[in-house]
Design a protein around this motif. Sequence first.
Motif, PDB file in Angstrom:
ATOM      1  N   GLU A  97       0.824  -1.209   0.000  1.00 12.62           N
ATOM      2  CA  GLU A  97       0.000   0.000   0.000  1.00 12.62           C
ATOM      3  C   GLU A  97       0.856   1.257   0.000  1.00 12.62           C
ATOM      4  N   ILE A  98       1.920   1.251   0.798  1.00  9.60           N
ATOM      5  CA  ILE A  98       2.815   2.408   0.878  1.00  9.60           C
ATOM      6  C   ILE A  98       3.523   2.623  -0.459  1.00  9.60           C
ATOM      7  N   THR A  99       3.937   1.536  -1.108  1.00 14.30           N
ATOM      8  CA  THR A  99       4.614   1.641  -2.398  1.00 14.30           C
ATOM      9  C   THR A  99       3.687   2.201  -3.474  1.00 14.30           C
ATOM     10  N   LEU A 100       2.454   1.700  -3.519  1.00 23.70           N
ATOM     11  CA  LEU A 100       1.487   2.200  -4.500  1.00 23.70           C
ATOM     12  C   LEU A 100       1.190   3.679  -4.268  1.00 23.70           C
ATOM     13  N   ALA A 101       1.052   4.066  -2.992  1.00 20.26           N
ATOM     14  CA  ALA A 101       0.760   5.469  -2.673  1.00 20.26           C
ATOM     15  C   ALA A 101       1.926   6.379  -3.041  1.00 20.26           C
ATOM     16  N   GLU A 102       3.160   5.915  -2.786  1.00 21.55           N
ATOM     17  CA  GLU A 102       4.336   6.724  -3.118  1.00 21.55           C
ATOM     18  C   GLU A 102       4.482   6.875  -4.626  1.00 21.55           C
ATOM     19  N   ALA A 103       4.191   5.821  -5.379  1.00 23.89           N
ATOM     20  CA  ALA A 103       4.245   5.913  -6.841  1.00 23.89           C
ATOM     21  C   ALA A 103       3.221   6.925  -7.351  1.00 23.89           C
ATOM     22  N   GLU A 104       2.018   6.882  -6.800  1.00 21.37           N
ATOM     23  CA  GLU A 104       0.981   7.829  -7.212  1.00 21.37           C
ATOM     24  C   GLU A 104       1.387   9.257  -6.879  1.00 21.37           C
ATOM     25  N   ARG A 105       1.965   9.439  -5.695  1.00 19.09           N
ATOM     26  CA  ARG A 105       2.386  10.785  -5.283  1.00 19.09           C
ATOM     27  C   ARG A 105       3.427  11.363  -6.225  1.00 19.09           C
ATOM     28  N   ARG A 106       4.303  10.509  -6.753  1.00 16.24           N
ATOM     29  CA  ARG A 106       5.378  10.963  -7.636  1.00 16.24           C
ATOM     30  C   ARG A 106       4.969  10.977  -9.109  1.00 16.24           C
ATOM     31  N   GLY A 107       3.764  10.528  -9.412  1.00 17.32           N
ATOM     32  CA  GLY A 107       3.335  10.472 -10.798  1.00 17.32           C
ATOM     33  C   GLY A 107       3.982   9.346 -11.578  1.00 17.32           C
ATOM     34  N   ILE A 108       4.373   8.284 -10.877  1.00 18.42           N
ATOM     35  CA  ILE A 108       4.994   7.125 -11.516  1.00 18.42           C
ATOM     36  C   ILE A 108       3.914   6.124 -11.916  1.00 18.42           C
ATOM     37  N   ASN A 109       4.014   5.614 -13.119  1.00 19.31           N
ATOM     38  CA  ASN A 109       3.113   4.550 -13.572  1.00 19.31           C
ATOM     39  C   ASN A 109       3.680   3.228 -13.070  1.00 19.31           C
ATOM     40  N   LEU A 110       3.124   2.704 -11.985  1.00 21.23           N
ATOM     41  CA  LEU A 110       3.630   1.479 -11.371  1.00 21.23           C
ATOM     42  C   LEU A 110       2.789   0.291 -11.827  1.00 21.23           C
ATOM     43  N   ILE A 111       3.444  -0.653 -12.494  1.00 23.02           N
ATOM     44  CA  ILE A 111       2.772  -1.888 -12.902  1.00 23.02           C
ATOM     45  C   ILE A 111       3.019  -2.913 -11.799  1.00 23.02           C
ATOM     46  N   PHE A 112       1.979  -3.223 -11.052  1.00 14.87           N
ATOM     47  CA  PHE A 112       2.119  -4.061  -9.855  1.00 14.87           C
ATOM     48  C   PHE A 112       1.735  -5.502 -10.146  1.00 14.87           C
ATOM     49  N   SER A 113       2.545  -6.435  -9.639  1.00 13.23           N
ATOM     50  CA  SER A 113       2.256  -7.868  -9.800  1.00 13.23           C
ATOM     51  C   SER A 113       2.423  -8.565  -8.455  1.00 13.23           C
ATOM     52  N   ASN A 114       1.357  -9.228  -7.984  1.00 10.01           N
ATOM     53  CA  ASN A 114       1.388 -10.013  -6.754  1.00 10.01           C
ATOM     54  C   ASN A 114       1.747 -11.447  -7.123  1.00 10.01           C
ATOM     55  N   ALA A 115       2.903 -11.928  -6.647  1.00  4.99           N
ATOM     56  CA  ALA A 115       3.387 -13.250  -7.039  1.00  4.99           C
ATOM     57  C   ALA A 115       2.752 -14.381  -6.249  1.00  4.99           C
ATOM     58  N   GLU A 116       2.004 -14.034  -5.195  1.00  2.00           N
ATOM     59  CA  GLU A 116       1.363 -15.058  -4.365  1.00  2.00           C
ATOM     60  C   GLU A 116       2.372 -16.113  -3.904  1.00  2.00           C
ATOM     61  N   ASN A 117       3.540 -15.615  -3.472  1.00  2.00           N
ATOM     62  CA  ASN A 117       4.613 -16.448  -2.911  1.00  2.00           C
ATOM     63  C   ASN A 117       5.140 -17.500  -3.888  1.00  2.00           C
ATOM     64  N   SER A 118       5.150 -17.169  -5.177  1.00  2.00           N
ATOM     65  CA  SER A 118       5.638 -18.098  -6.194  1.00  2.00           C
ATOM     66  C   SER A 118       6.761 -17.451  -7.003  1.00  2.00           C
ATOM     67  N   GLN A 119       7.941 -18.058  -6.981  1.00  2.00           N
ATOM     68  CA  GLN A 119       9.038 -17.557  -7.797  1.00  2.00           C
ATOM     69  C   GLN A 119       8.706 -17.659  -9.284  1.00  2.00           C
ATOM     70  N   GLU A 120       8.006 -18.721  -9.668  1.00  3.35           N
ATOM     71  CA  GLU A 120       7.601 -18.898 -11.072  1.00  3.35           C
ATOM     72  C   GLU A 120       6.739 -17.721 -11.527  1.00  3.35           C
ATOM     73  N   ASN A 121       5.818 -17.299 -10.667  1.00  2.79           N
ATOM     74  CA  ASN A 121       4.983 -16.141 -11.007  1.00  2.79           C
ATOM     75  C   ASN A 121       5.820 -14.882 -11.128  1.00  2.79           C
ATOM     76  N   GLN A 122       6.815 -14.748 -10.269  1.00  2.00           N
ATOM     77  CA  GLN A 122       7.660 -13.556 -10.322  1.00  2.00           C
ATOM     78  C   GLN A 122       8.466 -13.506 -11.613  1.00  2.00           C
ATOM     79  N   ILE A 123       9.028 -14.622 -12.001  1.00  5.06           N
ATOM     80  CA  ILE A 123       9.823 -14.649 -13.233  1.00  5.06           C
ATOM     81  C   ILE A 123       8.945 -14.312 -14.441  1.00  5.06           C
ATOM     82  N   ALA A 124       7.719 -14.829 -14.454  1.00  2.00           N
ATOM     83  CA  ALA A 124       6.790 -14.501 -15.549  1.00  2.00           C
ATOM     84  C   ALA A 124       6.471 -13.009 -15.556  1.00  2.00           C
TER      85      ALA A 124
END
Length: 322
Positions: free
Chosen positions: A54-81
């Motif tokens: 939540e803090i990361t998303l809010a800081e990105a919005e405050r700075r005008g950064i387009n943050l593409i967020f991905s929740n890996a659900e504790n999977s390295q395979e998901n992170q690599i994808a």
Amino acid sequence: MRPTSLLRWLPLLLALVMVFGDATALAQDNGREPLTIGFSQVGSESDWRTAFTEITLAEAERRGINLIFSNAENSQENQIAALRSFVEQSVDAIMLAPVIETGWAPILQEIQAAGIPVVIIDRNVTADDSLYLTRISSDFVFEGRLAAAWLAQATSGNCKIVELQGTVGSSAARDREIGFNEVISLFPNMEIIVSQTADFRRAMGREVMASILHTENPSEICAVWSHNDDMAIGAIEAIKAAGLDPGDDILIVSVDAIPDIFLAMMNGDANATVELSPYMAGPAFDAIEAYLRGEPVPKWIPVNAGIYLPDTAAEEYARRKR
């Protein structure tokens, strides 16, 4: 208009030129393409992790950064994808909070070949540090030392301990264990009698602790050392269910400093927590922006840790609760 009249208006004209000049510069600055940054997060296994997101998303919005967020659900395979997807989208930079330490070199090499800087955030990777820009993190070994030092003082160096470990293979779990064990090794009457993983999850902390209380003599357990607050809160629930008094019969020391652990302290159920700051996005974005400006960036940017006790629990709970 006579020259003398023009001179009278010259200060105002200059002021207007400066105002319009500043406005033009501001418009040009605002007209820049915003940074696009991909962020692969471990998951949402704990309240601390959720706050970090939540803090990361809010800081990105405050700075005008387009943050593409991905929740890996504790999977390295998901992170690599997700990381490969970020490369395909030609992001300006990538932030990676890795599930575990190992297995990252091939994908980091792919990202480096694409010319995209990577910031490792929170946990660590074992890949060569030339493959990423910098790492933003706490000192997990220090966190373990701090927890153990408090416990050694609280028990006069005489304590049989149950350890609830975090995710196997994560740098946070490994380094906290190392730091804690370094300190208790100095005290002959301090020992870990049971050590089991609960994967940084509250429900697993409750299940694992309940099992331990059935297999061990509860009267011999002096303390629970938990690698995060959520597992500690689960353990507190199990201790209560067993008819014991957490915080008194069995001391509780953990890491994170989430609101719920301060509430537990206020209720007399927990004794100490070491803070893991979730405010890492600011330094991460600063590092990326500095790199894109051609400025040098250190390989490790640490965030501070401290220990909190029941005497400030009410104040900290009021300050941190969402």
